[in-house]
Scaffold this motif. Sequence first.
Motif, short mmCIF file in Angstrom:
data_model
loop_
_atom_site.label_atom_id
_atom_site.label_comp_id
_atom_site.label_asym_id
_atom_site.label_seq_id
_atom_site.Cartn_x
_atom_site.Cartn_y
_atom_site.Cartn_z
N GLU A 147 -70.09 34.59 22.16
CA GLU A 147 -70.65 33.23 22.48
C GLU A 147 -70.49 32.15 21.50
O GLU A 147 -70.50 31.02 21.76
N SER A 172 -71.17 24.70 21.48
CA SER A 172 -71.97 24.39 22.80
C SER A 172 -72.98 23.22 22.59
O SER A 172 -73.47 23.16 21.65
N SER A 223 -77.93 22.90 27.20
CA SER A 223 -77.96 23.41 28.61
C SER A 223 -77.34 22.29 29.63
O SER A 223 -77.34 22.42 30.78
N GLU A 224 -77.11 21.07 28.85
CA GLU A 224 -76.80 19.99 29.75
C GLU A 224 -75.32 20.08 30.28
O GLU A 224 -74.55 19.24 30.86
N VAL A 225 -74.65 20.78 29.71
CA VAL A 225 -73.19 21.08 30.07
C VAL A 225 -72.85 21.60 31.04
O VAL A 225 -73.42 22.67 31.59
N ASP A 258 -70.48 22.62 32.93
CA ASP A 258 -69.24 24.06 32.88
C ASP A 258 -69.71 24.68 31.77
O ASP A 258 -69.25 24.53 30.56
N LYS A 259 -70.50 26.14 31.76
CA LYS A 259 -70.75 26.79 30.55
C LYS A 259 -69.45 27.42 29.84
O LYS A 259 -69.44 28.01 28.98
N ASP A 260 -68.37 27.73 30.66
CA ASP A 260 -67.27 28.19 30.38
C ASP A 260 -66.27 27.25 29.35
O ASP A 260 -65.33 27.61 28.85
N GLU A 261 -66.71 25.79 29.80
CA GLU A 261 -65.81 25.02 28.97
C GLU A 261 -65.52 24.83 27.49
O GLU A 261 -64.67 25.05 26.90
#
Length: 490
Positions: free
Chosen positions: A12, A39, A42-44, A46-49
């Motif tokens: 992570e 990271s 939480s506003e991202v 796409d969490k995979d980006e």
Amino acid sequence: MGNLVTSVEIREDSIRLATVRKRGKYLELLQSIEVPVFSEGSEVPDKDEPILIAMEEAFKQLKYRPSCFALSIPCSVSIVRSLTVPFRGQKKVVSALRFELEPHIPFPIEELMLDFSIVSESKKDTEVLTLGVRKQHIQNYIQYMREFSAEPETAVINSLGLVYLWKNISKGSGKLKSALLIHKDFSTLAVLYEGKLVFIRHLVLGVQSYYENPEVFAREVQNSLRAFLARWKGKEGIEKLELGGLCLSEEELGVFSRLVKVDVEVVSLSQMIRFPDSMKHESEDTLMSWYPLIGIAGITLDPYLSFNLLKENQSLSSYLSSLSRHLIFTNCLILTGLVCGAFFLQQLSLNNLVYNNRYKAIANELTQEIERVNQEKGLDDNIDLSPFFDPPLLDILNVISEKLPSDKVNITEIKLSPPDMQSWWIRIQGTTTDSAFITQAISELKQVNYFNIIDEPELSAQGNQTSFAIRIQKPQKLLQEKSPSDEKKQ
């Protein structure tokens, strides 16, 4: 498979790549890459980006093209079970393993990706050590790597990388060997029997956990060893615990040994690793953080220790890209061979055509020359035609073999005279033990039309052996005939 593997660890907070080459009994770390994952909260959307961005940067830095990629799976999401399967034989164990394992896992068995090691076999059953991971913990990692055309061929639990390094550096006379291998984030207790992994337990206790509370750490180790010995059917016991990943003083080592109630010996997992010059000044903690990835590469390259969570679930479709490359390469080789063969055949055909036309031209010239000579004056009078009327040499030899058979006569020499010799034409020399037979044979030879025997044969006796020499001339009628060249000279 080649001898170059890149192990990939997706966390992570960071992406880590270790490219390893096998050099004899050593593993050489060619390149180590670590890229942090940033990271933005939480506003991202796409969490995979962030992970994909970090992976893209890591793969850009990769200098080597490995023969395959190996995926590191954290031991914190793994499942380890020891089972007794009521069958013997590899195929039967494989077919029954999931059925026997199903009651021991908290999710559907279809979601489990596993591999196993046979601990021991009896007349009726088989002891099996099973390691597995739920599919959802691997599928995302594989999807990330596919984005960069880095399809992993193996997926290995990271603790097994440490076990592999320990297995290759550990030496001992006992058949049962145990080790506590401590990493920054986890610890692994492993037991080998005759070189095979028979027990493993993952502890969520790292290096810092030991220094904070060694008693708790030792108690977990002691309970794990007791659990193993309770199931162990062999007579051997654990006499020593090898410790890797901690640098303890003699006093600290003695304290830990008393806590686990077994002798403890410190081992260095770096004995079979060769680090690049750029990392030789790094701290021991930094180097140790790469041990799992290096060990996973070693497992991938080692044909005698195979732990691969993708083994059971690999299908033909997962190999299509690799298979298609091999087929395309093979077809290109075949096509190249056919093109080269066709080119050489064409060259041979052209070469044969050139020689054919050349020989035809020479034959035509000879034919024209013969016709010209015949039209002008015919054959030259100086040509001696008498050799053409000589009896065939094979016929003469056949007659000689009939009149002088090998069971009666031992012919030592048959000599043909040069063209300019007039005294004899053919000379036969040999020996016999029957003097009467040779006299009779010579009289029969005088009656042959192929040649004449005018001079008396040379006979000499020595003991029971009679030596003879017969001089043969051409037939009398041929000697009396004169060639056109002789008549012209007269």
